[in-house]
Structures are given as structure tokens and as C-alpha cells.
Scaffold this motif. Structure first.
Motif, mmCIF file in Angstrom:
data_model
loop_
_atom_site.group_PDB
_atom_site.id
_atom_site.type_symbol
_atom_site.label_atom_id
_atom_site.label_comp_id
_atom_site.label_asym_id
_atom_site.label_seq_id
_atom_site.Cartn_x
_atom_site.Cartn_y
_atom_site.Cartn_z
ATOM 1 N N LEU A 58 -9.650 3.324 -1.323
ATOM 2 C CA LEU A 58 -8.489 2.462 -1.505
ATOM 3 C C LEU A 58 -7.260 3.194 -0.988
ATOM 4 N N GLU A 59 -6.448 2.490 -0.180
ATOM 5 C CA GLU A 59 -5.282 3.142 0.411
ATOM 6 C C GLU A 59 -4.050 2.244 0.341
ATOM 7 N N VAL A 60 -2.920 2.845 -0.019
ATOM 8 C CA VAL A 60 -1.630 2.166 -0.040
ATOM 9 C C VAL A 60 -0.708 2.890 0.937
ATOM 10 N N ALA A 61 -0.088 2.137 1.843
ATOM 11 C CA ALA A 61 0.811 2.727 2.835
ATOM 12 C C ALA A 61 2.179 2.067 2.740
ATOM 13 N N VAL A 62 3.225 2.899 2.750
ATOM 14 C CA VAL A 62 4.601 2.414 2.647
ATOM 15 C C VAL A 62 5.376 2.888 3.875
ATOM 16 N N PRO A 63 5.738 1.977 4.777
ATOM 17 C CA PRO A 63 6.535 2.372 5.957
ATOM 18 C C PRO A 63 8.025 2.328 5.629
ATOM 19 N N PHE A 64 8.777 3.209 6.262
ATOM 20 C CA PHE A 64 10.231 3.172 6.115
ATOM 21 C C PHE A 64 10.862 3.899 7.293
ATOM 22 N N LYS A 65 12.165 3.720 7.452
ATOM 23 C CA LYS A 65 12.884 4.336 8.566
ATOM 24 C C LYS A 65 13.939 5.269 7.993
ATOM 25 N N ALA A 87 16.777 8.302 9.532
ATOM 26 C CA ALA A 87 17.365 9.110 10.605
ATOM 27 C C ALA A 87 16.726 8.823 11.960
ATOM 28 N N THR A 88 16.615 7.543 12.304
ATOM 29 C CA THR A 88 16.086 7.040 13.579
ATOM 30 C C THR A 88 14.607 7.358 13.791
ATOM 31 N N VAL A 89 13.929 7.786 12.742
ATOM 32 C CA VAL A 89 12.505 8.121 12.822
ATOM 33 C C VAL A 89 11.723 7.142 11.950
ATOM 34 N N ASP A 90 10.560 6.688 12.450
ATOM 35 C CA ASP A 90 9.672 5.830 11.677
ATOM 36 C C ASP A 90 8.758 6.689 10.811
ATOM 37 N N TRP A 91 8.740 6.397 9.512
ATOM 38 C CA TRP A 91 7.943 7.167 8.562
ATOM 39 C C TRP A 91 6.910 6.269 7.889
ATOM 40 N N THR A 92 5.805 6.880 7.445
ATOM 41 C CA THR A 92 4.825 6.186 6.619
ATOM 42 C C THR A 92 4.340 7.141 5.538
ATOM 43 N N ALA A 93 4.462 6.713 4.293
ATOM 44 C CA ALA A 93 3.916 7.460 3.161
ATOM 45 C C ALA A 93 2.621 6.793 2.738
ATOM 46 N N THR A 94 1.571 7.585 2.573
ATOM 47 C CA THR A 94 0.242 7.047 2.290
ATOM 48 C C THR A 94 -0.371 7.729 1.076
ATOM 49 N N ALA A 95 -1.018 6.927 0.234
ATOM 50 C CA ALA A 95 -1.797 7.461 -0.884
ATOM 51 C C ALA A 95 -3.174 6.808 -0.853
ATOM 52 N N GLY A 96 -4.230 7.634 -0.870
ATOM 53 C CA GLY A 96 -5.582 7.114 -0.815
ATOM 54 C C GLY A 96 -6.446 7.727 -1.896
ATOM 55 N N ALA A 97 -7.377 6.923 -2.438
ATOM 56 C CA ALA A 97 -8.243 7.395 -3.523
ATOM 57 C C ALA A 97 -9.646 6.845 -3.361
ATOM 58 N N VAL A 98 -10.615 7.616 -3.836
ATOM 59 C CA VAL A 98 -12.023 7.203 -3.879
ATOM 60 C C VAL A 98 -12.329 6.822 -5.319
ATOM 61 N N PRO A 99 -12.719 5.572 -5.583
ATOM 62 C CA PRO A 99 -12.858 5.123 -6.977
ATOM 63 C C PRO A 99 -14.131 5.569 -7.684
ATOM 64 N N PHE A 100 -15.192 5.880 -6.917
ATOM 65 C CA PHE A 100 -16.480 6.200 -7.538
ATOM 66 C C PHE A 100 -17.052 7.494 -6.960
#
Length: 228
Positions: free
Chosen positions: A150-157, A159-172
């Protein structure tokens, strides 16, 4: 693969057939918090039409011949913010010591088949992936784990740079991801910036910090994308 440091093809409801031809060059191949090798070239070839896409993706080590070699095929469909897909992963290592691509024996193949479903909420996107066939891992009882991620990704900008913060987990529990139960395996922060070469050509350059709390490992990845 995802979190793959690669150029993917995002299919939208376009009226014309779109083609993607690109390649990433990365300092190391980190996938969902797992270390799959050192410097690699990772080409993409895909076509898309009205939300339906078919893409091929590969990874080939540049420095170490023992690094993972991979060839994936993905069939996906996107409708608005919703997406589904099926990926056929092939690795040079697996149940077949001869690494034959066209060997699909259930107990002797190097292929892994995965289904995914996701939704983009705008501020964040959520994706669920599950292996349903092929060389999947096993759980603590030695049975097919139907390994999931399972993965959640949050994009944001910033200082003129494109960023993505990601959190991923294995449930089992699954030895496919090296987990004994629920585990956070991927915490990543990626920054991408286009470097202008000419008025009509630029090169996206990216850096990424990746941490895997489950394995207690951390990685710093650099890469760039070449696309006509």
C-alpha cells in the motif's frame, strides 16, 4: 516497478494515440524500499488511447553484471482520478535457474503477476498492489502470501522544484518483501527539476532520499530522464 525511479506513462482520456519513449539513468535501483542494484538504465516504451495504456519497462545494471535484470509489461486503465492495472514482472533471478522469459510454469517461473487499484484525490494519491500469480513470496506458514503493498504519495511544489513525499507499507507477512507482519518499508522524498538545454529540449533531473524502517536501511538516489 513502483516506488520505481523511472518515467512512467500516465494515460488520460486523450482522443489520439500517444506514445512514450524514454529512459531513466539512476545511481541505484531502489524499489519500494528494497535495494535491487547499483547504477542502472531503465527504458520505457508505451502507447495509450482514451485511458487505456500498454507499457514496457526494463532495468539493466550498468556497473555490476550481477544486478537485477528486469522486463515488465503493464496493461492499465485510467478514468478520471481512478486507475487499475495488471503488471507482468520478469526478473533474471527466480524459480527458473536458466532465467527463461517464456517459462510460465506455476512452480518454475521467474514471472510475478501483480494487480493494482488506485485513486488520485488531488492532494494525495493512494495505490494498492497485490501479487496474484507467479513467483510470489510465502507467508509464515509457507503458503502463498499474495504479497501486497500500500502506498500513499503526496506531490507538492517548493522553490520551483517538484516534490513527492511517499509512504509505503506491506500489510501482511511475506518473504517477497522480507516482512513478518505489517511493516512500513518505504519512506521517500523525491525532488525533480527540469534542466533547460535548448529552447525546445530539457532534461528532468531528480534526487531521492529513501528510508526502509523495516530493514533499517536508507538510500540516496540521483537520476535523470532522457525523452525526445
Amino acid at each position: 516497478m513502483v516506488m520505481m525511479i523511472a518515467t512512467g506513462m500516465s494515460a488520460t482520456a486523450q482522443d489520439e494515440i500517444e506514445t512514450t519513449v524514454a529512459t531513466d539513468v539512476v545511481s541505484s535501483y531502489i524499489w519500494r524500499g528494497q535495494d535491487l542494484g547499483s547504477a542502472a538504465v531503465q527504458p520505457t516504451l508505451g502507447v495509450a488511447y482514451k485511458g487505456l495504456s500498454l507499457s514496457a519497462w526494463g532495468s539493466y545494471g550498468l556497473a555490476d553484471p550481477a544486478d537485477t535484470k528486469e522486463f515488465d509489461l503493464t496493461l492499465a486503465y485510467t478514468a478520471g482520478a481512478f486507475n487499475i492495472g495488471i503488471t507482468d514482472y520478469w526478473f533474471n533471478a527466480g524459480l527458473d535457474p536458466e532465467a527463461r522469459y517464456f517459462k510460465y510454469d506455476a512452480h518454475g517461473t521467474n514471472h510475478v503477476f501483480e494487480a493494482n487499484i488506485g485513486y488520485d484525490f488531488g492532494l494525495a494519491s493512494v495505490q494498492w498492489f497485490t501479487n496474484f500469480s507467479g513467483n510470489d513470496g510465502v507467508n509464515k506458514d509457507g503458503k502463498r502470501a499474495y504479497s501486497s503493498y500500500l502506498e500513499v504519495a503526496v506531490p507538492f511544489k517548493l522553490a520551483t522544484v517538484d516534490w513527492t513525499a511517499t509512504a509505503g507499507a506491506v500489510p501482511f507477512a511475506t518473504d517477497f518483501y522480507g516482512t513478518t507482519g505489517f511493516a512500513v518499508t518505504n519512506l521517500a522524498l523525491k525532488a525533480t527539476k527540469d534542466i533547460k538545454v535548448t529552447d525546445s529540449f530539457s532534461i528532468p533531473v531528480f534526487g531521492q532520499v529513501v528510508g526502509n524502517p523495516c530493514s533499517q536501511k536508507a538510500y540516496l538516489v540521483f537520476g535523470f530522464t532522457l525523452q525526445p
